[in-house]
Design an enzyme around this catalytic site. Structure first.
Site, PDB file in Angstrom:
ATOM      1  CB  THR A 177      26.113  70.123 106.243  1.00  0.00           C
ATOM      2  OG1 THR A 177      24.956  69.802 105.482  1.00  0.00           O
ATOM      3  CG2 THR A 177      26.806  71.309 105.616  1.00  0.00           C
ATOM      4  CE1 TYR A 212      21.448  71.267 100.964  1.00  0.00           C
ATOM      5  CE2 TYR A 212      19.235  70.504 100.555  1.00  0.00           C
ATOM      6  CZ  TYR A 212      20.173  71.039 101.405  1.00  0.00           C
ATOM      7  OH  TYR A 212      19.831  71.359 102.684  1.00  0.00           O
ATOM      8  CG  HIS A 265      15.375  72.302 100.137  1.00  0.00           C
ATOM      9  ND1 HIS A 265      15.545  73.534 100.690  1.00  0.00           N
ATOM     10  CD2 HIS A 265      16.386  71.547 100.595  1.00  0.00           C
ATOM     11  CE1 HIS A 265      16.612  73.517 101.467  1.00  0.00           C
ATOM     12  NE2 HIS A 265      17.131  72.323 101.438  1.00  0.00           N
ATOM     13  CB  SER A 281      18.697  71.604  83.904  1.00  0.00           C
ATOM     14  OG  SER A 281      18.922  72.967  84.063  1.00  0.00           O
ATOM     15  CB  SER A 308      36.152  67.573  98.472  1.00  0.00           C
ATOM     16  OG  SER A 308      35.053  67.896  99.275  1.00  0.00           O
ATOM     17  CD1 TRP A 312      13.656  83.517  93.851  1.00  0.00           C
ATOM     18  CD2 TRP A 312      13.869  81.688  92.595  1.00  0.00           C
ATOM     19  NE1 TRP A 312      14.024  82.490  94.677  1.00  0.00           N
ATOM     20  CE2 TRP A 312      14.163  81.349  93.932  1.00  0.00           C
ATOM     21  CE3 TRP A 312      13.944  80.682  91.629  1.00  0.00           C
ATOM     22  CZ2 TRP A 312      14.511  80.058  94.327  1.00  0.00           C
ATOM     23  CZ3 TRP A 312      14.299  79.392  92.043  1.00  0.00           C
ATOM     24  CH2 TRP A 312      14.574  79.087  93.363  1.00  0.00           C
TER      25      TRP A 312
END
Lengths: 544, 292
Positions: free
Chosen positions: A330, A259, A255, A172, A270, A144
């Protein structure tokens, strides 16, 4: 909360949605589009899941059993593209469509027609991408990540791969612009930035990452296209280019992309944990800042995907340390989730179970990520099943569990029907057990040296592969419980017992409207008080 | 739907009626893509998908934007909707900046990393083993001398003129904006046509430069990484200028039709932002592609 009753003589030009298929093609309603996004995502999860079963069936024993190696590689490539761009991202966008306007007291997303465009690109884009399975030369099989020169050997499918990525990128970006503008411009009075639910915050930062990185991916694949058909040499050393250049550009997108796949999940967890711990989220502000830090750091860590490609030592060190820094925000998040539960009055309904599964298993995936961040160690792990185990831990019991949790959590609000709690719990336990059965042994396989993206393996790896394949098939079958549960929520008999506040520990604007939520919520914005809910019930048009 | 004033006196946010334009636009684009695919992979579908898909998409875009202009002139947009469009345009331009960033990044990497390494720097000179004796320089068409001998375009000929043209167009569009705000519509329209003219002349100069490069200088897309970065950067910029000029023309025609008010004209401003963005990209190109 029927807004329509609130305004005397409010003369609606809109008479509710169109009928039949045209309703869905023409809709500009955030709830309709959210539903479309989610249904599309589930079809894609199903197709991508079938592809993964082809992979696991082939890897059930050493040697070549079912498919030829080229098709095997197509399966790994397409599985990733379908799951990332067709499954997880549209599912999160669907959740944003449904929940962001309701959470900030807006009537709809800021740009409803653009919203429709963003969705309807997806079925076309994936029709193009999946059509490559039937083309001479087969579907893309170079992974991919589309690294040249390997990907340039793709057959007739190649332009379709590139253009499909372009289309998905447009989708997107339009979706992300819509979310950012909605959040920045359409909050109800009193809904200040630091009063927004964390799901809204995490989506704001996700959308920023999307707008910043999808165009970079578009640029990278455009260079692939011109390298193959128009004689450019961006990635050809003989012309002064460099295949590694592609990897840099790709991972500069890639990268932040990972996220993009996890920040909305943080927001969901949360939201759910405080509800079922019956305590406010511990460290709200630190959650926001941690999310923002992760967003920033995501732009300066990309080359940790390329430690073995031959970079200068200084770059290896920089990317190792910057990557390890991400463990700090994190860690703040995981700490806050645990601290929220501390001395909470906890119950374990299905959404909470999935959220807890997320916290535990995502953290495991985070730890293996930390191991991979260590450059010298990565030289050993690179392109092994350890990497596969790592990113599946953060993506399946991470991102996918959070999507499932969100759907269990909000579907009573969407449909006005409660799901079956017993089946939900069964679904959780089967999923949690089988996902670990699938992916935990892959850590051992990777550490022992089994390479990814190869259809055959050394006989000494057989046992763990058998376990992994059994887990994968069982996990896939377990999801039918979920589908059944959801279908009964969507089409079952409505007994009218679902209250506005579905979970008594839940807070936020979405729990002040009826269940199911009316087709148009908050046409007139409510005034939001300090607790994040309307100040005066009268002003938000409490029904009758 | 209409936006009758709610109790608190504010105008309600405009939520458009259901629309089939987005779906149709996608169908047009995909038809066009199938045409391109068939050309690239020799599938002999002929030019029909191009005409059909491209024409259909253009038609839909025209109708969609026409609808927006009519809604705007019909007074359906509140201050809040205006802000939505402002923010949306700003973020869209940001995404365009990032798109160009990928190509500027490729230029940087080719010059500062890829070529020096091919010439023996970095990682113990291992890349140089592929092409022993190759010495890095810029411009370069690589160790294999791809595309053969070529010359580069001088920065101080047409590119410099083009820089002046675009910078001037930035000034004229600002004059037009001030004229519009002072309600001097004729002056505004004239300054807008001047801006359009600068755009058209710029594109003409680019075309002349490309023809010169291909025929006289033997500088082509095949001229290694120099040719790649040169034509892709200036080419994508040229496409954006083409789009920008089209947008300017539409806005000018709308001005002539009496659209926009001195205090409310985001359609105008959005296009002006876009034009300035195209301008700034060109400055980057002039410095990093032509001069340095």
């Amino acid at each position: 909360m029927a807004h329509a009753h609130a305004h005397e003589g409010h003369d609606h030009d809109h008479h509710g949605p169109d009928k039949g298929i045209m309703r869905w093609i023409k809709t500009t309603n955030h709830k309709d589009l959210g539903t479309l996004y989610l249904c599309f995502a589930f079809i894609m999860f199903f197709i991508g899941g079938l592809m993964s079963l082809v992979i696991r069936a082939e890897l059930f024993q050493p040697g070549l059993q079912f498919v030829d190696p080229e098709f095997f590689n197509s399966m790994t490539t397409m599985h990733a593209l379908v799951m990332i761009f067709g499954g997880v991202m549209p599912a999160f966008t669907g959740l944003a469509n449904w929940m962001v306007p309701m959470m900030i007291g807006a009537g709809d997303l800021a740009l409803p027609r653009v919203n429709n465009w963003g969705f309807w690109i997806l079925p076309f884009g994936f029709a193009m991408l999946l059509s490559t399975l039937f083309m001479p030369g087969g579907a893309p099989a170079g992974g991919w990540t589309m690294y040249p020169p390997l990907v340039l050997q793709t057959g007739n499918a190649f332009p379709m791969l590139i253009f499909a990525v372009h289309l998905l990128g447009i989708s997107s970006i339009t979706g992300a612009i819509n979310v950012v503008v909605t959040i920045l411009n359409m909050r109800a009075p009193g809904m200040t930035l630091l009063k927004m639910p964390l799901f809204v915050w995490t989506w704001l930062i996700t959308a920023y990452l999307l707008i910043a990185t999808m165009p970079v991916l578009a640029g990278a694949v455009t260079m692939l296209l011109t390298d193959k058909y128009f004689g450019t040499s961006f990635f050809t050393a003989s012309g002064g280019g460099d295949p590694v250049l592609f990897q840099h550009i790709f991972w500069f997108f890639g990268h932040p992309e990972v996220y993009i796949l996890i920040l909305p999940a943080f927001g969901i967890v949360s939201t759910i944990i405080p509800t079922f711990a019956r305590k406010p989220l511990f460290g709200y502000a630190s959650m926001v800042y941690a999310t923002a830090s992760i967003g920033f750091l995501s732009f300066i860590v990309w080359a940790h995907h390329m430690f073995t490609v031959g970079m200068p030592l200084a770059a290896e060190l920089f990317f190792m340390f910057s990557t390890m820094l991400i463990a700090v925000p994190t860690g703040v998040k995981v700490f806050n989730w645990v601290a929220t539960m501390w001395r909470g009055s906890m119950t374990f309904e299905t959404p909470m179970l999935f959220a807890l599964g997320f916290v535990f298993l995502f953290t495991l995936g985070g730890f293996s990520g930390l191991m991979l961040a260590v450059t010298p160690v990565d030289f050993q792990y690179h392109d092994t099943y350890f990497v596969v185990a790592h990113f599946h831990y953060v993506l399946v019991p991470g991102a996918v569990f959070s999507i499932i949790a969100a759907i269990y959590y909000w579907i009573p609000k969407w449909t006005g029907r409660m799901y079956n709690e017993k089946l939900g719990k069964l679904h959780f336990w089967l999923s949690a057990i089988f996902i670990n059965l699938t992916f935990f042994p892959q850590h051992f396989l990777g550490l022992a040296g089994m390479q990814r993206r190869v259809p055959d393996y050394n006989v000494m790896f057989t046992d763990f592969n058998v376990v992994s394949s059994i887990g994968a098939f069982a996990f896939f079958i377990s999801q039918f419980i979920f589908i059944g549960n959801m279908l009964s929520c969507m089409f079952g008999k409505r007994d009218g017992k679902v209250p506005e506040r579905v979970w008594e520990g839940a807070h936020g604007l979405e729990w002040t409207v009826a269940s199911p939520a009316p087709y148009h919520t908050f046409e007139d914005p409510p005034l939001v008080g300090d607790n994040g809910e309307p100040v005066a019930a009268g002003q938000t048009a409490k029904a009758h | 739907m209409s936006s009758p004033a709610p109790a608190n006196g504010q105008q309600r946010y405009f939520v458009p009626d259901p629309s089939a334009w987005p779906f149709m636009l996608t169908a047009g684009l995909v038809t066009l893509i199938i045409g391109v695919w068939s050309s690239l992979e020799d599938k002999n579908l002929g030019p029909l998908p191009y005409y059909l898909g491209g024409g259909f998409a253009a038609f839909v875009i025209f109708r969609w934007f026409r609808g927006i202009a009519l809604e705007s002139e019909g007074g359906k947009y509140s201050k809040q909707v205006d802000m939505t469009y402002r923010m949306g345009m700003a973020w869209f331009i940001f995404s365009e900046v990032m798109f160009f960033g990928a190509f500027f990044g490729a230029l940087y990497y080719a010059r500062e990393v890829a070529l020096p390494w091919l010439g023996g720097e970095g990682a113990k000179g291992v890349a140089n083993l592929l092409w022993t004796g190759f010495e890095a320089s810029w411009p370069s068409n690589g160790p294999a001398n791809l595309g053969g001998y070529y010359e580069t375009v001088s920065a101080w000929g047409l590119p410099f003129i083009n820089t002046c043209l675009l910078l001037s167009s930035g000034v004229t569009i600002t004059f037009a904006h001030h004229a519009l705000k002072d309600n001097k519509r004729l002056a505004c329209i004239l300054w807008m046509w001047a801006t359009v003219a600068f755009g058209v002349v710029f594109l003409y100069c680019q075309a002349v430069e490309y023809i010169h490069a291909y025929h006289a200088l033997n500088l082509t897309l095949h001229s290694g990484v120099y040719g790649s970065t040169f034509f892709m950067l200036t080419g994508f910029h040229g496409m954006h200028v083409t789009l920008g000029t089209l947008m300017l023309t539409v806005i000018t025609i709308r001005l002539m039709l009496g659209h926009f008010k001195p205090d409310s004209h985001f359609g105008f401003e959005g296009v002006a932002w876009y034009w300035h963005f195209v301008d700034v990209v060109w400055i980057g190109l002039f410095v990093f592609v032509y001069v340095l």
